[in-house]
Design a protein around this motif. Structure first.
Motif, PDB file in Angstrom:
ATOM      1  N   CYS A  41       1.092  -1.608   0.017  1.00  0.00           N
ATOM      2  CA  CYS A  41      -0.064  -0.275  -0.363  1.00  0.00           C
ATOM      3  C   CYS A  41       1.272   1.141   0.084  1.00  0.00           C
ATOM      4  N   GLU A  42       1.971   1.095   0.552  1.00  0.00           N
ATOM      5  CA  GLU A  42       2.323   2.356   1.015  1.00  0.00           C
ATOM      6  C   GLU A  42       3.358   2.353  -0.238  1.00  0.00           C
ATOM      7  N   ASP A  43       3.835   1.380  -1.051  1.00  0.00           N
ATOM      8  CA  ASP A  43       4.695   1.607  -2.191  1.00  0.00           C
ATOM      9  C   ASP A  43       3.802   2.016  -3.351  1.00  0.00           C
ATOM     10  N   LEU A  44       2.785   1.968  -3.221  1.00  0.00           N
ATOM     11  CA  LEU A  44       1.113   2.376  -4.378  1.00  0.00           C
ATOM     12  C   LEU A  44       1.146   3.502  -4.517  1.00  0.00           C
ATOM     13  N   ILE A  45       1.158   4.327  -3.190  1.00  0.00           N
ATOM     14  CA  ILE A  45       0.634   5.753  -2.742  1.00  0.00           C
ATOM     15  C   ILE A  45       1.591   6.551  -3.137  1.00  0.00           C
ATOM     16  N   SER A  46       2.803   6.077  -2.851  1.00  0.00           N
ATOM     17  CA  SER A  46       4.208   6.724  -3.140  1.00  0.00           C
ATOM     18  C   SER A  46       4.576   6.810  -5.260  1.00  0.00           C
ATOM     19  N   VAL A  47       3.999   5.866  -5.166  1.00  0.00           N
ATOM     20  CA  VAL A  47       4.361   5.662  -7.237  1.00  0.00           C
ATOM     21  C   VAL A  47       2.831   6.538  -6.914  1.00  0.00           C
ATOM     22  N   GLY A  48       1.759   7.222  -6.554  1.00  0.00           N
ATOM     23  CA  GLY A  48       0.490   8.242  -7.459  1.00  0.00           C
ATOM     24  C   GLY A  48      -0.770   7.878  -7.110  1.00  0.00           C
ATOM     25  N   VAL A  49      -0.505   6.697  -6.658  1.00  0.00           N
ATOM     26  CA  VAL A  49      -2.314   5.746  -7.084  1.00  0.00           C
ATOM     27  C   VAL A  49      -3.203   6.424  -6.243  1.00  0.00           C
ATOM     28  N   HIS A  50      -4.128   6.938  -6.868  1.00  0.00           N
ATOM     29  CA  HIS A  50      -5.242   7.313  -6.281  1.00  0.00           C
ATOM     30  C   HIS A  50      -5.887   7.242  -5.193  1.00  0.00           C
ATOM     31  N   GLY A  51      -6.301   5.775  -5.666  1.00  0.00           N
ATOM     32  CA  GLY A  51      -7.703   4.741  -4.135  1.00  0.00           C
ATOM     33  C   GLY A  51      -6.910   3.256  -4.154  1.00  0.00           C
ATOM     34  N   LEU A  52      -7.426   2.517  -2.921  1.00  0.00           N
ATOM     35  CA  LEU A  52      -6.866   1.198  -3.010  1.00  0.00           C
ATOM     36  C   LEU A  52      -7.875   0.907  -2.911  1.00  0.00           C
ATOM     37  N   THR A  53      -8.237  -0.540  -3.327  1.00  0.00           N
ATOM     38  CA  THR A  53      -9.122  -1.359  -4.008  1.00  0.00           C
ATOM     39  C   THR A  53      -8.956  -2.912  -2.847  1.00  0.00           C
ATOM     40  N   PRO A  54      -9.172  -3.159  -2.039  1.00  0.00           N
ATOM     41  CA  PRO A  54      -9.327  -4.261  -1.261  1.00  0.00           C
ATOM     42  C   PRO A  54     -10.066  -5.003  -1.554  1.00  0.00           C
ATOM     43  N   LEU A  55     -10.270  -6.391  -1.443  1.00  0.00           N
ATOM     44  CA  LEU A  55     -11.369  -7.583  -1.808  1.00  0.00           C
ATOM     45  C   LEU A  55     -11.617  -6.996  -2.651  1.00  0.00           C
ATOM     46  N   GLY A  56     -11.578  -6.930  -3.976  1.00  0.00           N
ATOM     47  CA  GLY A  56     -12.573  -6.925  -5.492  1.00  0.00           C
ATOM     48  C   GLY A  56     -11.619  -8.603  -6.061  1.00  0.00           C
ATOM     49  N   SER A  57     -11.805  -8.773  -7.075  1.00  0.00           N
ATOM     50  CA  SER A  57     -11.904 -10.438  -7.496  1.00  0.00           C
ATOM     51  C   SER A  57      -9.897 -10.540  -7.193  1.00  0.00           C
ATOM     52  N   THR A  58      -9.415  -9.580  -8.187  1.00  0.00           N
ATOM     53  CA  THR A  58      -7.681 -10.593  -7.863  1.00  0.00           C
ATOM     54  C   THR A  58      -7.851 -10.486  -6.370  1.00  0.00           C
ATOM     55  N   GLY A  59      -8.100  -9.600  -5.290  1.00  0.00           N
ATOM     56  CA  GLY A  59      -7.927 -10.075  -3.915  1.00  0.00           C
ATOM     57  C   GLY A  59      -9.192 -11.189  -3.330  1.00  0.00           C
ATOM     58  N   GLU A  60      -8.748 -11.410  -4.461  1.00  0.00           N
ATOM     59  CA  GLU A  60      -9.586 -13.377  -3.659  1.00  0.00           C
ATOM     60  C   GLU A  60     -10.761 -13.078  -2.585  1.00  0.00           C
ATOM     61  N   PHE A  61     -11.845 -12.123  -2.645  1.00  0.00           N
ATOM     62  CA  PHE A  61     -12.670 -12.090  -1.518  1.00  0.00           C
ATOM     63  C   PHE A  61     -13.556 -13.527  -1.664  1.00  0.00           C
ATOM     64  N   ALA A  62     -13.814 -14.136  -2.867  1.00  0.00           N
ATOM     65  CA  ALA A  62     -14.631 -15.211  -2.449  1.00  0.00           C
ATOM     66  C   ALA A  62     -13.830 -16.410  -2.089  1.00  0.00           C
ATOM     67  N   TYR A  63     -12.720 -16.418  -1.470  1.00  0.00           N
ATOM     68  CA  TYR A  63     -11.740 -17.003  -0.812  1.00  0.00           C
ATOM     69  C   TYR A  63     -11.317 -17.124   0.371  1.00  0.00           C
ATOM     70  N   LEU A  64     -12.034 -15.743   0.636  1.00  0.00           N
ATOM     71  CA  LEU A  64     -11.237 -15.450   1.717  1.00  0.00           C
ATOM     72  C   LEU A  64     -12.783 -15.306   3.279  1.00  0.00           C
ATOM     73  N   SER A  65     -12.700 -15.625   4.657  1.00  0.00           N
ATOM     74  CA  SER A  65     -13.471 -15.704   5.060  1.00  0.00           C
ATOM     75  C   SER A  65     -13.702 -14.180   6.093  1.00  0.00           C
ATOM     76  N   TRP A  66     -14.800 -14.616   6.867  1.00  0.00           N
ATOM     77  CA  TRP A  66     -14.720 -12.658   7.405  1.00  0.00           C
ATOM     78  C   TRP A  66     -13.707 -11.957   7.688  1.00  0.00           C
ATOM     79  N   PRO A  67     -13.920 -13.226   9.312  1.00  0.00           N
ATOM     80  CA  PRO A  67     -12.527 -12.383  10.031  1.00  0.00           C
ATOM     81  C   PRO A  67     -11.342 -12.349   8.803  1.00  0.00           C
ATOM     82  N   GLN A  68     -10.992 -12.619   7.656  1.00  0.00           N
ATOM     83  CA  GLN A  68      -9.372 -12.600   7.567  1.00  0.00           C
ATOM     84  C   GLN A  68      -9.870 -10.469   6.042  1.00  0.00           C
ATOM     85  N   ARG A  69     -11.800 -10.845   5.952  1.00  0.00           N
ATOM     86  CA  ARG A  69     -11.631  -9.907   5.035  1.00  0.00           C
ATOM     87  C   ARG A  69     -11.783  -8.662   5.672  1.00  0.00           C
ATOM     88  N   GLN A  70     -11.820  -8.222   6.854  1.00  0.00           N
ATOM     89  CA  GLN A  70     -12.697  -7.397   8.251  1.00  0.00           C
ATOM     90  C   GLN A  70     -10.161  -7.344   8.353  1.00  0.00           C
TER      91      GLN A  70
END
Lengths: 304, 304, 304, 304
Positions: A41-70
């Motif tokens: 996250c730190e590195d992404l912000i430092s090069v200028g991304v405009h936002g962060l999106t955890p738990l999208g498809s790439t974030g494997e939301f469909a494979y994570l438990s609720w505690p892991q997601r939180q």
């Protein structure tokens, strides 16, 4: 500034630009690898991304438990330190569960919700509408609708999107249909009540030309600098220059579409030195040929 | 008696006959309606069903939380009182979670596991194999493989089924593909290492003639007496008589395929006096026309 | 100018710009309505279209007999009077028949062939390659590959397109997949050996920005003036102006996708005064609502 | 005997039993290999098949010119010498062409028409109905509706089948959907106005038990003796004996589904000494592994 049903809603900062879909690094005992995720996250912000999106498809939301997601959302919010908005994925088959997830993420400090409908049986148009409406009404932060017909059993039809666009905090759509013409049809239909983000299945520079406000995508996680550069060129209206850069960056999307999304981005990040590991089993890790192809692509575009 | 890799395994009682897929009655606060579920189990057993299957597709496993799933299994086991085997559905996207579910259900007293692979991304053949193998090895009770290509994103190929048939406690398959020829291909392939149950998408009497051992299906929940009668006629080898009864019972399956499975069976049970309610939102309840059609079907076959 | 296998091939005039897909007006006795077709061609040329494409999907090639197809090509060539290139559709399930069609059209005076593979059974990659190669080698005029995964049972994979791009007179691709990213992948892959035309399922202005050379599409038949204007703006690199015009013209494509293509364009032409009739039975004519929608769209964009 | 709209229609001989789908042997110059085809017909009749079906899917109707189709029908009728009924395939995208084909085949002496709807664009239910009705009304011989959702773009819905069942000479259905339950739904729906033939995607013995009257299928062309034997056992109601034979014969259908149908049956016939050649290009001939598999299957069932 967005106009909804005659009411003027002023939002300090609208979502726009490059929002990488974050991977979810999980160790063998099931714990979130917090330090790896924070560093990313730190590195992404430092090069200028405009936002962060955890738990999208790439974030494997469909494979994570609720505690892991939180836990993942907590770590990302902590890492962002308010510098960029955090828009977390809420995904469920039931309204009750989705509302719980959304409220929890708002309380944790998320700036927006990426709302995803999972389904087992087909859901009626009214059911789809009710699901997203319930999430929107459960929170006061903006909602990004997310539809991915490749992986989700239920798609968002244009009439349902139109209906949802009248709900005040449903303000964005991320459509991963690969049908770019559909995006133009949607823009023609929602008439400014909703903004559009491209997915990795669309060509970001084209979506920007159509009037899109940015992109939310896995590949931005391994090519954040190049993505931000492309975004800036698009914003300046230098379309032919943008297309030239876009054309070279596209090889990443071409690879992305061939492999499991999470495996692909996790593999690329491993090559870049982040020990994010492999996707959760029984997903396969990136194959040796996949590693070679991603490596070549990253080198070509200057991301390795 | 089942022969595995040259080792003779004697199992006291093999699964066979009519296994109704139980619905999951949930009240508005999210609690399992235990008394309704218990009464349903009692009544099914009293008319002679040969087993109970909570947490199948009809049981809305994909819409229930983990505590709800556990509660349902507890209630069904308690209601069964050991009179018939209870085979509970284990369904997950990850191996870790599926193994936890299976172990818990075995500890609760289940007699078998109905194993289901949920997926978001496509899973390789080796990944599919690994998933079911891990479940089988985590418990000592028999496993019923369940594949439903209409709703699950990942299907079980015949080569994977063949590989899995060599694992000693993977002893049954319930295939909901609607392709009856596939069942015969599978039977030819597993050569007695695995038995087959029909699903509601197949014609039970045909599957029995093929060598099947029974059926696991939602409609059996609202026509248990007729289903048991059909099973007995099949067992006696009175195939033409069986087909005559089958033909009249089929109208139930014809309705079933037109509506949301859970809505359909819950609707039928409501008509029969069980206050099981509607499927969880955003699923739709059975429509008024659906109620009429199910009512007509139940009356015709003598189940109302 | 196009570079093939290190050989420099200079072609006097490359295909580019707006190629309307012509409808096929057939009277009730099965005769081609030559005067109507000639008038349409004349009017399209007079407003500046860059080529004419008989026997595409919109031209109902799949519904016409071989004598009807030949007659249509004759009429269009006669009407064009050499002012614009005529690129006629060749479509068959067999190589033998496709070669005959292509040779006949070349002899009739066509300037190019739009090559289409029909199939009943799946065809191997080598079979697909062999089919298009045989057509190309049977004639000396340029070939436009045409793939439409919505209606044709066999799609052209990117590896097959790459192989075909090395054949000297296979010089263009018209891809109707709706996946614009696929076009960029193809452009990256064929490296100048092949040019790309957009289909109505793509946004023409986006495809032009990607490096496309024009579009071959049904809607251009009822909005030729507006299409030519859009093309010119794109050529000047005024991308934002182009997108503004594109956005208004898009409503035509939105309608087009909702109705039978031939019915839609034939209906629009009837509204514009061309008595082209309805599509061949059992295709349905444009519905009354369809007529209303097309009429509204044509009025909005100034084409009626 | 078949009852239609209260009118009793007595037909001398109803179609029933085993109707092999004949292959179409074509030499390299495009001529029908008449002697090979005649010999095949003779041999099939001599082992007891109940009818002959030229121009089905296996007969590559979709790859043959109109003169080739006519020639094949002529040859088969001549070879049959009135000993068994000849039911020829009529397939087109337009009503006009289908009617011409059907009338020609009736004049050539066919005993029935196997009616197939080809389509490029989706066809409305009313259009599908109109197509088959027009064929039926154009001739006085019985019509067999044929639907194959794997290869034809348009399927026959049960409501359309029900409507068509009221037309007096539409008397049979051959459904290649692989969904055997659908056959029972259709039988329940047409109430004796139409009889059902199984396809190779169904298990013939099961369809016979359901009330079917036989099967029309490619595999019967290479295992005619065994097919006739199975049919006779089914007719005697010896269902368990039938299933035993069926189970061993099924390996042929398992192979059939893996390869191009025409390639598979042509390959099998070549092994049996009929020089029928390969399917028309660009279809692939049977692969060496395919030949091995078919050979093994034929030997196992005693057909080689």
């Amino acid at each position: 500034m967005s106009i909804k049903k005659g009411i003027l809603i002023v939002i300090k900062e609208n979502f726009h630009g490059v929002f990488p879909y974050l991977v979810s690094p999980i160790d063998t005992s099931g714990e979130v690898k917090c330090d790896v995720l924070e560093q990313l996250c730190e590195d992404l912000i430092s090069v200028g991304v405009h936002g962060l999106t955890p738990l999208g498809s790439t974030g494997e939301f469909a494979y994570l438990s609720w505690p892991q997601r939180q836990r993942i959302v907590e770590v990302v919010i902590k890492a962002a330190k308010g510098r960029v908005p955090v828009v977390a994925g809420v995904a469920s088959t039931t309204i009750t569960d989705a509302v719980t997830q959304a409220r929890t993420f708002e309380q944790l400090g998320c700036d927006g919700i990426l709302a995803i409908l999972e389904s087992y049986f087909p859901i009626s148009e009214d059911g789809v509408y009710a699901y997203f409406k319930a999430i929107a009404e459960a929170v006061s932060i903006p909602i990004v609708l997310y539809t991915n017909p490749s992986f989700q059993r239920s798609d968002l039809s244009i009439p349902v999107i139109e209906r949802l666009s009248h709900i005040s905090n449903i303000r964005y759509l991320k459509d991963a249909s690969s049908n770019t013409g559909r995006l133009l049809s949607i823009l023609n239909c929602v008439q400014g009540r909703m903004e559009i983000f491209a997915a990795s299945a669309h060509i970001p520079a084209c979506v920007m030309l159509l009037g899109g406000v940015g992109w939310m995508a896995g590949p931005a996680c391994i090519a954040p600098k190049q993505s931000v550069e492309l975004y800036e060129i698009c914003r300046q209206g230098a379309w032919e220059e943008a297309m030239k850069l876009q054309r070279s960056l596209w090889i990443l999307n071409q690879s992305f579409v061939k492999y499991n999304l999470a495996a692909c981005i996790k593999g690329g990040l491993e090559l870049q030195g982040y020990s994010v590991g492999s996707p959760l089993l029984p997903q396969s890790p990136l194959s040796p040929e996949g590693f070679l192809e991603i490596k070549r692509a990253l080198v070509t575009i200057g991301a390795l």
